[in-house]
Design an enzyme around this catalytic site. Structure first.
Site, PDB file in Angstrom:
ATOM      1  N   LYS A  34      88.303  19.652  41.031  1.00  0.00           N
ATOM      2  CA  LYS A  34      88.765  19.796  39.649  1.00  0.00           C
ATOM      3  C   LYS A  34      88.618  21.235  39.139  1.00  0.00           C
ATOM      4  O   LYS A  34      87.981  22.060  39.781  1.00  0.00           O
ATOM      5  CB  LYS A  34      88.030  18.812  38.746  1.00  0.00           C
ATOM      6  CG  LYS A  34      87.868  17.417  39.352  1.00  0.00           C
ATOM      7  CD  LYS A  34      89.200  16.724  39.682  1.00  0.00           C
ATOM      8  CE  LYS A  34      88.947  15.508  40.553  1.00  0.00           C
ATOM      9  NZ  LYS A  34      89.513  14.284  40.084  1.00  0.00           N
TER      10      LYS A  34
HETATM   11  C1  LIG Z   1      89.030  12.891  40.170  1.00  0.00           C
HETATM   12  C2  LIG Z   1      89.627  11.908  39.252  1.00  0.00           C
HETATM   13  C3  LIG Z   1      88.858  10.908  38.635  1.00  0.00           C
HETATM   14  C4  LIG Z   1      87.436  10.608  39.013  1.00  0.00           C
HETATM   15  O1  LIG Z   1      86.573  11.623  38.966  1.00  0.00           O
HETATM   16  P1  LIG Z   1      85.237  11.568  39.873  1.00  0.00           P
HETATM   17  O2  LIG Z   1      84.408  12.603  39.182  1.00  0.00           O
HETATM   18  O3  LIG Z   1      85.623  11.935  41.260  1.00  0.00           O
HETATM   19  O4  LIG Z   1      84.666  10.221  39.766  1.00  0.00           O
HETATM   20  C5  LIG Z   1      89.460  10.085  37.718  1.00  0.00           C
HETATM   21  N1  LIG Z   1      90.763  10.202  37.429  1.00  0.00           N
HETATM   22  C6  LIG Z   1      91.541  11.136  38.003  1.00  0.00           C
HETATM   23  C7  LIG Z   1      92.975  11.224  37.622  1.00  0.00           C
HETATM   24  C8  LIG Z   1      91.011  11.995  38.952  1.00  0.00           C
HETATM   25  O5  LIG Z   1      91.801  12.885  39.563  1.00  0.00           O
END
Ligand SMILES: *Cc1c(COP(=O)(O)O)cnc(C)c1O
Length: 444
Positions: free
Chosen positions: A215
């Site tokens: 992210k």
């Molecule tokens: C990465 C992601 C999540 C979950 O995040 P985590 O921190 O990995 O649990 C939720 N929604 C979307 C669209 C994502 O890309």
């Protein structure tokens, strides 16, 4: 290159690397994990201060450093939202928000067909039913299809700001308001994105973010919830923790908690170690997204309109785009696959486990129909909940197989994606543009 002349380019560049020609570059691109390219001594210092003070827990300890507190305060300020709550993942954030919004058996949550598997997890674990909504040219939920899909069982909309940017969130918020639906924004892939100056996550009731390694800012793992409602914040607080409020010394109010906040917890607290890294990353977020956005739009503008065979994802507000991904659409599934393969062969790829350049058929659990637990309506127990629950009998005929969402299906076949590394040099950018021109001259 001022204009696109396929014949001239074929003569200049020679054969495609995929056909034995000379690749445009030998070396892969810098890694696409946006926050990691900005890790330096600051993250290290922040973590060391937690270890030196022996205070890894945010609510009490010998000398609490308040990293999670500062992170929440600055995150709320930056997104102009009243409340922010740090959690240990985006997935827990989704679960916590849906639970705070009182989603459960008998309810359906409207979700787009292009998303991440965490979105389904949160709904299913609460005993509710996901109802699929098609996407539009923005690769996000279509407001028109949302209107068509609403039923008397619809309780909430989970809008997912996919691949670094937003779509028609203003219209979605309008539809949700009109039909009295709760709106939860999943901003996990697009931290730092704005639409017409307004931060995503603030268009509806609640917004969630992720700090996982892929992210825009990262602490390895971690997440954030934002909301403008004190009541929802209080519910989310109890739910993310152990099901109760805490007092100003950080102790659980096990006997004195107001009855409306005596709930059930999900073990989603953030550690101060995570908070320390995330705080430093948050302060770098604008630099990270500015770098990606500038690179992306330089590449996109150099290709758009010059190469008629390549279409682009519709981005409602390019100035607010976080820039993390460039999504392209080709005339056919074969073209999308061949084009992407050829681009990679020209050196537009990562090193090691970095994989910035994929056709959408390689994008796994981002497409509803690749979630086998969903397609096969799996349950955690032999009882078969949530599918078998009496309250959910309305959803008996819902299916999740490919073919349910025509636009999503089509874009998942003809689309491709380039992650924009946050550390591209101008030479890297030139190579990417040159590779698109070269491959387009031969393949499109
Ligand atoms: C990465 C992601 C999540 C979950 O995040 P985590 O921190 O990995 O649990 C939720 N929604 C979307 C669209 C994502 O890309």
């Amino acid at each position: 290159m001022k204009y696109f002349n396929p014949q001239q380019i074929r003569e200049q560049e020679g054969k495609l690397a995929v056909n034995g020609g000379v690749p445009i570059r030998e070396k892969g691109l810098p890694p696409e994990w946006p926050g990691l390219n900005y890790f330096d001594d600051q993250e290290k210092q922040a973590v060391m201060s937690i270890l030196d003070n022996k205070s890894p827990f945010r609510f009490y300890g010998p000398k609490v450093q308040g990293m999670c507190d500062s992170l929440e305060r600055e995150f709320a300020l930056k997104s102009s939202s009243k409340y922010a709550l740090a959690v240990n993942s985006g997935s827990v954030a989704l679960y916590t928000c849906l639970a705070a919004l009182e989603v459960g058996p008998g309810d359906e949550v409207l979700v787009p067909g292009y998303l991440w598997t965490s979105c389904f997890n949160a709904i299913i674990k609460l005993g509710a039913i996901p109802r699929l909504v098609d996407i539009d040219a923005s690769f996000c939920m279509s407001p028109e299809d949302l209107e068509h899909k609403i039923t008397p069982h619809s309780k909430a909309v989970m809008y997912v700001h996919m691949s670094g940017a937003s779509g028609n969130i203003e219209e979605i918020a309008e539809v949700a308001r009109k039909h009295n639906l709760k709106l939860l924004e999943d901003c996990a892939q697009s931290t730092g994105t704005k639409v017409k100056g307004k931060s995503i996550g603030t268009f509806g009731d609640m917004g969630i973010f992720s700090f996982q390694i892929n992210k825009n800012m990262t602490a390895g793992d971690g997440g954030m919830i934002i909301t403008g409602s004190k009541h929802l914040y209080n519910r989310a607080f109890a739910i993310h923790d152990l099901g109760y409020a805490r007092d100003d010394k950080g102790r659980l109010m096990d006997t004195s908690c107001a009855s409306e906040y005596q709930l059930w917890g999900s073990g989603g607290r953030m550690s101060e170690l995570t908070g320390a890294v995330a705080l430093v990353q948050l302060r770098k977020l604008d630099r990270i997204t500015t770098s990606m956005r500038n690179a992306k739009w330089e590449i996109r503008r150099a290709i758009e309109e010059k190469i008629p065979g390549i279409k682009f994802r519709e981005v409602i507000d390019p100035d607010g785009d976080s820039g993390a991904f460039m999504l392209t659409v080709y005339p056919s599934r074969e073209k999308a696959r061949n084009f992407t393969e050829a681009i990679r062969a020209e050196g537009i790829r990562g090193e090691g486990q970095s994989a910035p350049c994929l056709d959408m058929q390689q994008w796994g659990l981002h497409w509803y129909y690749n979630n086998l637990s969903l397609v096969n309506k799996r349950s955690l127990t032999p009882y078969g909940a949530p599918w078998s629950l009496e309250a959910n009998s309305f959803a008996e005929n819902y299916t999740y197989v490919k073919g349910t969402l025509p636009v999503t299906d089509d874009l998942s076949e003809r689309g491709a994606l380039l992650s924009i590394p946050s550390a591209l040099s101008s030479a890297d950018i030139d190579d990417i543009i040159r590779a698109f021109y070269k491959v387009a001259a031969w393949i499109l």
